[in-house]
Design a protein around this motif. Structure first.
Motif, PDB file in Angstrom:
ATOM      1  N   UNK A   1       4.745   5.700   8.002  1.00  0.00           N
ATOM      2  CA  UNK A   1       3.488   5.102   8.461  1.00  0.00           C
ATOM      3  C   UNK A   1       3.304   3.671   7.970  1.00  0.00           C
ATOM      4  N   UNK A   2       3.763   3.409   6.745  1.00  0.00           N
ATOM      5  CA  UNK A   2       3.548   2.095   6.148  1.00  0.00           C
ATOM      6  C   UNK A   2       4.785   1.196   6.187  1.00  0.00           C
ATOM      7  N   UNK A   3       5.882   1.732   6.722  1.00  0.00           N
ATOM      8  CA  UNK A   3       7.091   0.940   6.831  1.00  0.00           C
ATOM      9  C   UNK A   3       7.041  -0.019   8.001  1.00  0.00           C
ATOM     10  N   UNK A   4       8.140  -0.750   8.196  1.00  0.00           N
ATOM     11  CA  UNK A   4       8.213  -1.740   9.263  1.00  0.00           C
ATOM     12  C   UNK A   4       8.196  -1.058  10.634  1.00  0.00           C
TER      13      UNK A   4
ATOM     14  N   UNK B   1      14.150   2.383   0.064  1.00  0.00           N
ATOM     15  CA  UNK B   1      14.935   2.599   1.281  1.00  0.00           C
ATOM     16  C   UNK B   1      14.139   2.329   2.551  1.00  0.00           C
ATOM     17  N   UNK B   2      12.807   2.382   2.436  1.00  0.00           N
ATOM     18  CA  UNK B   2      11.950   2.086   3.592  1.00  0.00           C
ATOM     19  C   UNK B   2      11.364   0.676   3.502  1.00  0.00           C
ATOM     20  N   UNK B   3      11.888  -0.121   2.574  1.00  0.00           N
ATOM     21  CA  UNK B   3      11.475  -1.518   2.412  1.00  0.00           C
ATOM     22  C   UNK B   3       9.983  -1.645   2.112  1.00  0.00           C
ATOM     23  N   UNK B   4       9.477  -0.727   1.293  1.00  0.00           N
ATOM     24  CA  UNK B   4       8.072  -0.778   0.878  1.00  0.00           C
ATOM     25  C   UNK B   4       7.996  -1.496  -0.470  1.00  0.00           C
TER      26      UNK B   4
ATOM     27  N   UNK C   1       0.838  -1.203   0.000  1.00  0.00           N
ATOM     28  CA  UNK C   1       0.000   0.000   0.000  1.00  0.00           C
ATOM     29  C   UNK C   1       0.873   1.254   0.000  1.00  0.00           C
ATOM     30  N   UNK C   2       1.878   1.272   0.876  1.00  0.00           N
ATOM     31  CA  UNK C   2       2.775   2.419   0.952  1.00  0.00           C
ATOM     32  C   UNK C   2       3.504   2.660  -0.354  1.00  0.00           C
ATOM     33  N   UNK C   3       3.944   1.576  -0.985  1.00  0.00           N
ATOM     34  CA  UNK C   3       4.638   1.671  -2.266  1.00  0.00           C
ATOM     35  C   UNK C   3       3.721   2.276  -3.333  1.00  0.00           C
ATOM     36  N   UNK C   4       2.465   1.819  -3.393  1.00  0.00           N
ATOM     37  CA  UNK C   4       1.523   2.300  -4.400  1.00  0.00           C
ATOM     38  C   UNK C   4       1.097   3.742  -4.154  1.00  0.00           C
ATOM     39  N   UNK C   5       1.089   4.164  -2.904  1.00  0.00           N
ATOM     40  CA  UNK C   5       0.769   5.564  -2.618  1.00  0.00           C
ATOM     41  C   UNK C   5       1.891   6.466  -3.119  1.00  0.00           C
ATOM     42  N   UNK C   6       3.123   6.092  -2.806  1.00  0.00           N
ATOM     43  CA  UNK C   6       4.263   6.969  -3.087  1.00  0.00           C
ATOM     44  C   UNK C   6       4.676   6.963  -4.560  1.00  0.00           C
ATOM     45  N   UNK C   7       4.914   5.785  -5.126  1.00  0.00           N
ATOM     46  CA  UNK C   7       5.514   5.732  -6.464  1.00  0.00           C
ATOM     47  C   UNK C   7       4.548   6.192  -7.563  1.00  0.00           C
ATOM     48  N   UNK C   8       3.350   5.620  -7.713  1.00  0.00           N
ATOM     49  CA  UNK C   8       2.427   6.152  -8.730  1.00  0.00           C
ATOM     50  C   UNK C   8       1.879   7.535  -8.366  1.00  0.00           C
TER      51      UNK C   8
END
Length: 301
Positions: free
Chosen positions: A143-146, A270-273, A89-96
């Motif tokens: 918020x969405x990281x480990x 870098x945040x392992x998302x 979820x965090x990855x999809x919020x940030x990258x796109x």
């Protein structure tokens, strides 16, 4: 066109380097660290002090904020309903949610609309994408990281994030009418020039195109949002605000339609998302966007 050839070439070099056995496994992370701690601060000090602030440019600047806001709203809710992992979820919020408004956006906008279009694109990047990736994207990553993060920890991470810190310095320089020249300006330019090749080589090192990854629904949902949905939103909404024949309107749509931002993928990695997804969104999104940009350019006229 040279910049576009460079983008493709560096991406292919990164993919090819995966076959070099002597290359350290943590090479992409080392390259990303260099970009965050050296190149992005150099970009801030180089461009922001000389950027002319104007209310006329508010509309195109807002496209970056609208895109990221809708990305957060959509993927946070969709991911929760679909049971996706927090990392995805965090990855999809940030990258796109962030467009590649600079080293892909700049040469395309300049080729299409000349120097006046480039001035608008610069504001979209500096007052929109750059601020978001330097601050709000870090909040999302935290918020969405480990692990569970306290508000104090998130605030500290933002304030100590080098690009954001140097953005504040550069903004103060803009307000005070200061800027670098001479040798310092040349040094900053030299570091800034390494962004495109190093960032794309780092992405290419992490792109592993396999049948199971290329068929990932997360990948195509993210790219569908970035390359089709968001440009369509701006294309339709801004027709009621700005004249369709104006540069403000055309640049706003085209900058929104750019591929996912490489810096956003660096933050996610870098945040392992979901690093694999972050790399694929950029690695596949960039060449794919060359086709979708042609369509959007025809639509805006």
């Amino acid at each position: 066109m040279t910049n576009l050839y460079l983008v493709v070439l560096c991406l292919l070099i990164g993919i090819g380097l995966q076959w070099v056995s002597s290359l350290p496994k943590d090479a992409p992370k080392s390259l990303n660290t260099y970009l965050i701690y050296v190149v992005l601060p150099a970009l801030a000090l180089l461009y922001i002090p000389d950027t002319e602030l104007s209310l006329d440019l508010l509309l195109p600047v807002l496209t970056a904020w609208i895109s990221f806001g809708l990305s957060w709203l959509l993927f946070a809710n969709l991911g929760k309903r679909m049971g996706w992992s927090k990392a995805t979820i965090g990855c999809l919020i940030i990258v796109p949610g962030l467009a590649n408004t600079s080293f892909i956006g700049f040469p395309i906008i300049e080729a299409l609309y000349g120097e006046e279009g480039l001035k608008i694109a610069l504001m979209v990047d500096q007052a929109g994408s750059f601020i978001i990736v330097s601050s709000i994207a870090i909040i999302v990553a935290s918020l969405y990281g480990q692990g569970k993060k306290r508000k104090r920890d998130i605030t500290k991470k933002i304030l100590t994030f080098p690009p954001f810190l140097f953005f504040l310095i550069a903004l103060s320089m803009n307000i005070g009418g200061w800027h670098f020249s001479g040798t310092i300006h040349e040094i900053l330019s030299a570091f800034a020039a390494t962004l495109t090749p190093i960032a794309l080589v780092a992405v290419g090192l992490q792109v592993k195109i396999k049948s199971d990854t290329i068929s990932s629904p997360h990948l195509w949902i993210g790219l569908g949002f970035k390359l089709i949905l968001m440009p369509a939103v701006i294309f339709l909404a801004y027709r009621f605000i700005a004249p369709p024949e104006s540069l403000i309107y055309k640049v706003s749509v085209m900058e929104t339609a750019m591929a996912p931002m490489i810096t956003g993928s660096i933050i996610a990695i870098n945040h392992d998302l979901n690093p694999k997804l972050a790399s694929l969104l950029v690695g596949i999104g960039i060449p794919l966007s060359f086709g979708t940009l042609v369509i959007w350019n025809l639509l805006v006229g």
